[in-house]
Design an enzyme around this catalytic site. Structure first.
Site, PDB file in Angstrom:
ATOM      1  N   GLU A   1     -38.084  53.838   6.662  1.00 20.95           N
ATOM      2  CA  GLU A   1     -37.704  54.940   5.778  1.00 20.95           C
ATOM      3  C   GLU A   1     -37.988  54.478   4.371  1.00 20.95           C
ATOM      4  OE1 GLU A   1     -33.783  55.255   7.301  1.00 20.95           O
ATOM      5  OE2 GLU A   1     -34.248  57.002   8.510  1.00 20.95           O
TER       6      GLU A   1
ATOM      7  N   TYR B   1     -40.007  57.750  -0.286  1.00 21.95           N
ATOM      8  CA  TYR B   1     -40.280  59.189  -0.310  1.00 21.95           C
ATOM      9  C   TYR B   1     -39.998  59.910   1.000  1.00 21.95           C
ATOM     10  CZ  TYR B   1     -42.748  57.557  -4.432  1.00 21.95           C
ATOM     11  OH  TYR B   1     -43.058  56.961  -5.623  1.00 21.95           O
ATOM     12  N   GLY B   2     -39.779  59.191   2.069  1.00 22.63           N
ATOM     13  CA  GLY B   2     -39.570  59.860   3.343  1.00 22.63           C
ATOM     14  C   GLY B   2     -39.678  58.906   4.517  1.00 22.63           C
TER      15      GLY B   2
ATOM     16  N   ASP C   1     -44.525  51.171  -8.644  1.00 21.03           N
ATOM     17  CA  ASP C   1     -43.388  50.826  -7.779  1.00 21.03           C
ATOM     18  C   ASP C   1     -43.787  49.713  -6.809  1.00 21.03           C
ATOM     19  OD1 ASP C   1     -40.749  51.065  -6.864  1.00 21.03           O
ATOM     20  OD2 ASP C   1     -41.295  52.523  -5.327  1.00 21.03           O
TER      21      ASP C   1
ATOM     22  N   ILE D   1     -40.881  53.756  12.141  1.00 19.22           N
ATOM     23  CA  ILE D   1     -41.038  52.350  11.732  1.00 19.22           C
ATOM     24  C   ILE D   1     -40.402  52.051  10.385  1.00 19.22           C
ATOM     25  CG2 ILE D   1     -43.027  51.712  13.145  1.00 19.22           C
ATOM     26  CD1 ILE D   1     -44.852  52.427  10.816  1.00 19.22           C
TER      27      ILE D   1
END
Length: 298
Positions: A12, A15-16, A125, A10
């Site tokens: 990116e 962090y991953g 963030d 779903i």
């Protein structure tokens, strides 16, 4: 990982990769697989400790971290699943959100942040992509605490540059004294974007980002921001800009809304309003609060 069946990718994130998945009980959840750099020696134990603390955060406006699964090279965070985020919503709404919707979302963002700040956890963030929304209009903050556990990379998992648009001027100028004020700055930027429908400071580099901020808020001086001269990237030869009026920047905001955003978007972090103070602001006095807003955590 046998407990979870991946349904689809779903997103990116910073962090991953994030997957929609189903557990053995048929419940839908989101799996965030944290990538570890090849040269790194597995998952740092400090990161695992930090992440474990996040499981203790329980609040209606925080995405619930249900589980943490770690192997030698991979850390998987299991979150509750929400199918919408504020960025997608803003992309679909031309010209900004309805004023009452923007007010409700802002209140919920501040509630989630206030709770985390009370627990001495910063986000660092915040951006529309990690503000998730369900079909009932409940907004939840995602990725709280991950910046401290993993540090914010310059480029994301997919090598996209991590956005600077919501980053505070003190951070852009190299401040390492992260305080709750860095999150409040981000919220102010998101507030303006919900009202206007476009990002307030869409910079393409750190220098450009600062320039865009100063063009609206004015170039800082020692009088307006005493500590600015101590920041690593402070330049006494910054181009000089006059401060613009908030009514021209967010023309759809009423007087109390302008007062609130002006208290959030202060160049000097010491002068920024706290989340707790912001929740008591006059801007919210006519907000219709559903029962769960009044009852606190449930």
């Amino acid at each position: 990982m046998r407990r979870y069946h991946k349904m689809e990718k779903i997103g990116e994130g910073t962090y991953g990769v994030v997957y929609k998945a189903q557990n053995n009980h048929g419940e839908i959840c989101a799996l965030k697989k944290i990538r570890v750099e090849e040269e790194d020696e597995g998952i740092p134990s400090t990161a695992i400790r930090e992440i474990s603390l996040l499981k203790e955060l329980h609040h209606p406006n925080i995405v619930w971290l249900r589980d943490v699964i770690h192997s030698e090279k991979c850390l998987t965070l299991v979150f509750e699943y929400l199918d919408q985020d504020l960025k997608k919503l803003l992309d679909a709404c031309d010209g900004g959100l309805e004023p009452t919707t923007a007010k409700s979302f802002l209140y919920q963002i501040l509630r989630g942040i206030s709770y985390c700040h009370d627990h001495r956890i910063l986000h660092r963030d915040l951006k529309p992509q990690n503000l998730l929304i369900n079909r009932e209009g409940v907004l939840k903050l995602a990725d709280f605490g991950l910046a401290r556990a993993f540090a914010i990379p310059v480029r994301s998992y997919t090598h996209e540059v991590v956005t600077l648009w919501y980053r505070a001027p003190d951070v852009l100028m190299g401040s390492k004294k992260y305080s709750t004020a860095v999150d409040i700055w981000s919220v102010g930027c998101i507030f303006a974007e919900m009202i206007n429908g476009v990002p307030l400071f869409p910079g393409i580099s750190e220098q450009d980002q600062l320039k865009r901020i100063f063009k609206i808020l004015g170039t800082p001086s020692v009088d307006s921001w005493p500590q600015v001269v101590n920041l690593p990237a402070y330049n006494p030869d910054f181009s000089y800009y006059e401060k613009q009026s908030w009514s021209s920047i967010v023309p759809k905001l009423n007087e109390s809304g302008i007062d609130l955003i002006s208290r959030m978007l202060q160049l000097d972090p010491v002068q920024r309003i706290s989340a707790k103070e912001a929740l008591k602001h006059d801007y919210f006095k006519d907000l219709h609060r559903p029962p769960e807003f009044l009852n606190g955590v449930h």
